[in-house]
Design a protein around this motif. Structure first.
Motif, mmCIF file in Angstrom:
data_model
loop_
_atom_site.group_PDB
_atom_site.id
_atom_site.type_symbol
_atom_site.label_atom_id
_atom_site.label_comp_id
_atom_site.label_asym_id
_atom_site.label_seq_id
_atom_site.Cartn_x
_atom_site.Cartn_y
_atom_site.Cartn_z
ATOM 1 N N GLN A 1 72.672 17.550 73.935
ATOM 2 C CA GLN A 1 72.588 17.435 75.386
ATOM 3 C C GLN A 1 72.253 18.778 76.053
ATOM 4 O OE1 GLN A 1 72.774 14.458 76.904
ATOM 5 N NE2 GLN A 1 73.005 13.565 74.840
ATOM 6 N N GLU A 2 72.971 19.818 75.655
ATOM 7 C CA GLU A 2 72.752 21.097 76.293
ATOM 8 C C GLU A 2 73.287 22.217 75.376
ATOM 9 O OE1 GLU A 2 74.954 21.127 79.932
ATOM 10 O OE2 GLU A 2 76.863 21.509 78.919
ATOM 11 N N VAL A 3 72.853 23.431 75.689
ATOM 12 C CA VAL A 3 73.337 24.591 74.962
ATOM 13 C C VAL A 3 73.261 25.792 75.896
ATOM 14 C CG1 VAL A 3 71.047 25.185 74.021
ATOM 15 C CG2 VAL A 3 73.105 25.979 72.870
ATOM 16 N N LYS A 4 74.245 26.653 75.801
ATOM 17 C CA LYS A 4 74.248 27.886 76.602
ATOM 18 C C LYS A 4 73.653 29.020 75.751
ATOM 19 C CE LYS A 4 77.899 27.332 80.025
ATOM 20 N NZ LYS A 4 77.018 27.698 81.148
ATOM 21 N N VAL A 5 72.589 29.625 76.239
ATOM 22 C CA VAL A 5 71.933 30.734 75.553
ATOM 23 C C VAL A 5 72.608 32.034 75.999
ATOM 24 C CG1 VAL A 5 69.772 31.931 75.166
ATOM 25 C CG2 VAL A 5 69.785 29.448 75.463
ATOM 26 N N LEU A 6 73.191 32.734 75.027
ATOM 27 C CA LEU A 6 73.908 33.988 75.281
ATOM 28 C C LEU A 6 75.030 33.796 76.303
ATOM 29 C CD1 LEU A 6 70.956 36.551 75.401
ATOM 30 C CD2 LEU A 6 72.393 35.921 73.469
ATOM 31 N N LYS A 7 75.531 32.540 76.397
ATOM 32 C CA LYS A 7 76.609 32.192 77.325
ATOM 33 C C LYS A 7 76.239 32.462 78.782
ATOM 34 C CE LYS A 7 80.318 33.001 73.979
ATOM 35 N NZ LYS A 7 80.595 31.569 73.750
ATOM 36 N N GLN A 8 74.943 32.493 79.073
ATOM 37 C CA GLN A 8 74.501 32.781 80.425
ATOM 38 C C GLN A 8 73.611 31.678 80.997
ATOM 39 O OE1 GLN A 8 75.489 35.459 82.260
ATOM 40 N NE2 GLN A 8 76.795 36.082 80.552
ATOM 41 N N TRP A 9 72.654 31.204 80.185
ATOM 42 C CA TRP A 9 71.693 30.222 80.673
ATOM 43 C C TRP A 9 71.882 28.895 79.931
ATOM 44 C CZ3 TRP A 9 70.081 35.100 78.923
ATOM 45 C CH2 TRP A 9 69.850 36.023 79.943
ATOM 46 N N THR A 10 71.869 27.836 80.702
ATOM 47 C CA THR A 10 72.056 26.506 80.139
ATOM 48 C C THR A 10 70.708 25.838 79.936
ATOM 49 O OG1 THR A 10 74.191 26.290 81.256
ATOM 50 C CG2 THR A 10 73.152 24.260 80.436
ATOM 51 N N VAL A 11 70.481 25.346 78.719
ATOM 52 C CA VAL A 11 69.260 24.625 78.373
ATOM 53 C C VAL A 11 69.628 23.171 78.128
ATOM 54 C CG1 VAL A 11 67.368 24.436 76.731
ATOM 55 C CG2 VAL A 11 68.215 26.692 77.403
ATOM 56 N N THR A 12 68.926 22.245 78.803
ATOM 57 C CA THR A 12 69.293 20.824 78.721
ATOM 58 C C THR A 12 68.208 19.957 78.114
ATOM 59 O OG1 THR A 12 68.486 20.497 80.989
ATOM 60 C CG2 THR A 12 70.837 21.018 80.703
ATOM 61 N N THR A 13 67.024 20.493 77.856
ATOM 62 C CA THR A 13 65.950 19.679 77.287
ATOM 63 C C THR A 13 65.467 20.318 75.989
ATOM 64 O OG1 THR A 13 64.210 20.871 78.502
ATOM 65 C CG2 THR A 13 65.225 18.962 79.599
ATOM 66 N N TRP A 14 64.918 19.454 75.119
ATOM 67 C CA TRP A 14 64.423 19.956 73.839
ATOM 68 C C TRP A 14 63.211 20.860 73.994
ATOM 69 C CZ3 TRP A 14 67.167 19.943 69.637
ATOM 70 C CH2 TRP A 14 68.174 19.014 69.456
ATOM 71 N N PRO A 15 62.257 20.558 74.851
ATOM 72 C CA PRO A 15 61.143 21.506 75.006
ATOM 73 C C PRO A 15 61.613 22.885 75.430
ATOM 74 C CG PRO A 15 60.546 19.394 75.946
ATOM 75 C CD PRO A 15 62.002 19.305 75.611
ATOM 76 N N ALA A 16 62.584 22.909 76.342
ATOM 77 C CA ALA A 16 63.105 24.199 76.772
ATOM 78 C C ALA A 16 63.817 24.912 75.615
ATOM 79 C CB ALA A 16 64.053 24.015 77.955
ATOM 80 N N ALA A 17 64.523 24.152 74.793
ATOM 81 C CA ALA A 17 65.231 24.764 73.654
ATOM 82 C C ALA A 17 64.251 25.372 72.661
ATOM 83 C CB ALA A 17 66.108 23.716 72.974
ATOM 84 N N PHE A 18 63.156 24.642 72.395
ATOM 85 C CA PHE A 18 62.166 25.211 71.464
ATOM 86 C C PHE A 18 61.418 26.394 72.090
ATOM 87 C CE2 PHE A 18 62.695 21.042 69.396
ATOM 88 C CZ PHE A 18 62.855 21.473 68.081
ATOM 89 N N GLY A 19 61.210 26.333 73.386
ATOM 90 C CA GLY A 19 60.606 27.484 74.059
ATOM 91 C C GLY A 19 61.491 28.716 73.958
ATOM 92 N N VAL A 20 62.795 28.512 74.140
ATOM 93 C CA VAL A 20 63.747 29.626 73.988
ATOM 94 C C VAL A 20 63.740 30.133 72.556
ATOM 95 C CG1 VAL A 20 66.196 30.209 74.027
ATOM 96 C CG2 VAL A 20 65.202 28.917 75.916
ATOM 97 N N ALA A 21 63.597 29.225 71.567
ATOM 98 C CA ALA A 21 63.558 29.640 70.155
ATOM 99 C C ALA A 21 62.350 30.521 69.891
ATOM 100 C CB ALA A 21 63.543 28.417 69.247
ATOM 101 N N VAL A 22 61.190 30.137 70.483
ATOM 102 C CA VAL A 22 59.995 30.985 70.311
ATOM 103 C C VAL A 22 60.239 32.355 70.928
ATOM 104 C CG1 VAL A 22 57.564 31.236 70.938
ATOM 105 C CG2 VAL A 22 58.434 29.012 70.192
ATOM 106 N N LEU A 23 60.870 32.397 72.100
ATOM 107 C CA LEU A 23 61.203 33.668 72.735
ATOM 108 C C LEU A 23 62.137 34.485 71.841
ATOM 109 C CD1 LEU A 23 61.159 35.592 75.168
ATOM 110 C CD2 LEU A 23 63.074 34.262 76.130
#
Length: 423
Positions: A150-172
């Motif tokens: 459903q969601e994940v907090k990146v570095l406990k600061q930013w919340t990611v709720t969609t899979w495209p956004a999660a993979f975009g963050v992974a590329v970053l």
């Protein structure tokens, strides 16, 4: 790090391992030093804590040993570790030697700096340059596991709720890992260089060792020359005098003996004693000639020239006596050169010249022989070069085919005062 294949090489991971092990080792060093110092201070009143305080002072030695091994992770050139050898065997001699040398205190300073400041820097570098990019790159995995899809907090600061956004963050995160690999390399390199600066011997220490080695070499040369003179004196005053007495006794017995087999045997014994006495005198002269000790280098070279089978012209101008070790080395260089001329050169004449100027004794031995002398051909020149180098001198040889041959020797030395020989 300038090579294109740095990111695919083991060096980024070796840099991370170096910093990570530095953080872990620093914690252990901090706990060990604090516990040892506190326990030693509390128990010092009953003398039990004194060994602990000594161990605290010596804590830098094992820490430096560990650091030298850890440096191999990022530096192929090992950091040298030089400690003075104890003058005697035993724990007390080792302790006193360690506590007196500067390397021990320098390594203790490194251990204190390591325990108080360096390991937190290592931990911060690993956290920022490795753990943060890894957690960003692992966003899809964390979303699938911890976040329940459903969601994940990146570095406990930013919340990611969609899979495209999660993979975009992974590329970053992967891009950040590539950039931070260079950060890890820089941090590990700077950390290793600081460690090498703190625990490797300083130039001053190396200079002091060079001075001490030069002094010990000079002492060995003086001791060697003193031993040569003692052997010469013992042979001259002991064995030679007994052979002289034996020769005289055999001569008197030969005169008193009636003609016959006994007289013939006494004559042979007398001749053998004469030959043994002549050989002993030659041996004594070769060890340390009396004329060199009594009258100096000029007289000794003139005597060697007189005994040479090849006519020798001598032209020496010296300002009095020189140090005994220099005189002995110079004399034996001349003797060996004249012997080589007589055996190998086919020369009809030789010349020995020398001057003392600008704090150096310069000797030259020249002959008009066939030339072609080679120091590596077993003519004794290699041993002469070694003997000259012990006194910081220089030996050079010029011997083209057809001649002439010129052997040049230089010794750094100053003339001795007249009172030096009367002691």
């Amino acid at each position: 790090m300038r090579r294109p294949g740095f990111l695919l090489s083991p060096w980024p991971w070796r840099s991370a391992a170096y910093l990570l092990t530095g953080a872990v080792t620093g914690v252990v060093v901090l706990v060990g030093i604090v516990v040892s110092a506190v326990a030693g201070g509390v128990l010092a009143v009953v003398l039990v804590g004194l060994p602990l305080l000594v161990l605290t002072v010596l804590a830098g030695v094992p820490v430096a040993w560990v650091e030298r091994h850890r440096l191999r992770l990022v530096d192929s050139d090992p950091a040298p570790g030089r400690h003075a050898e104890p003058a005697a065997a035993g724990l007390w001699a080792w302790l006193t030697t360690r506590l007196r040398e500067r390397a021990t205190w320098r390594e203790l300073g490194h251990a204190l700096l390591f325990a108080g400041l360096l390991w937190p820097v290592d931990a911060l570098a690993v956290t920022v340059a490795l753990l943060f990019p890894l957690s960003v790159a692992a966003a899809p995995l964390l979303m699938a596991t911890v976040g329940g899809g459903q969601e994940v907090k990146v570095l406990k600061q930013w919340t990611v709720t969609t899979w495209p956004a999660a993979f975009g963050v992974a590329v970053l995160g992967l891009v950040l890992m590539a950039l931070c690999a260079y950060v890890l390399g820089v941090a590990a390199g700077a950390r290793a260089e600081l460690t090498r600066l703190l625990i490797a011997p300083r130039d001053g220490d190396l200079s002091a060792r060079v001075v001490e080695l030069a002094r010990s070499r000079a002492r060995l040369v003086d001791a060697f020359e003193a031993e040569r003179r003692r052997i010469e004196r013992d042979l001259h005053d002991g064995a030679q005098q007994r052979l002289v007495a034996l020769t005289m006794t055999l001569g008197l017995a030969r005169l008193d003996a009636p003609p016959g087999p006994l007289a013939d045997q006494l004559a042979k014994a007398h001749e053998e004693a004469d030959r043994a006495l002549a050989e002993l005198r030659e041996l004594i002269h070769g060890i340390h000639p009396k004329v060199l000790a009594d009258y100096g280098l000029e007289a000794a070279v003139a005597d060697a020239a007189d005994r040479s089978p090849v006519p020798v012209d001598v032209d020496l101008e010296l300002p009095g006596r020189l140090p005994e070790s220099v005189e002995a080395a110079a004399y034996f260089v001349v003797c060996e050169a004249l012997a080589n001329i007589a055996r190998h050169s086919g020369a009809s004449r030789a010349e020995v010249s020398g001057r003392h100027r600008d704090g150096r004794l310069c000797l030259r031995v020249r002959d008009d022989g066939r030339g072609g002398a080679d120091a590596a051909a077993g003519t004794g020149l290699t041993g002469l070069a070694d003997r000259v180098s012990v006194l910081d001198g220089r030996l050079s040889l010029s011997s083209p085919p057809g001649g002439p041959t010129l052997l040049s020797v230089e010794f750094p030395c100053d003339p001795c005062e007249p009172t030096d020989r009367s002691v």
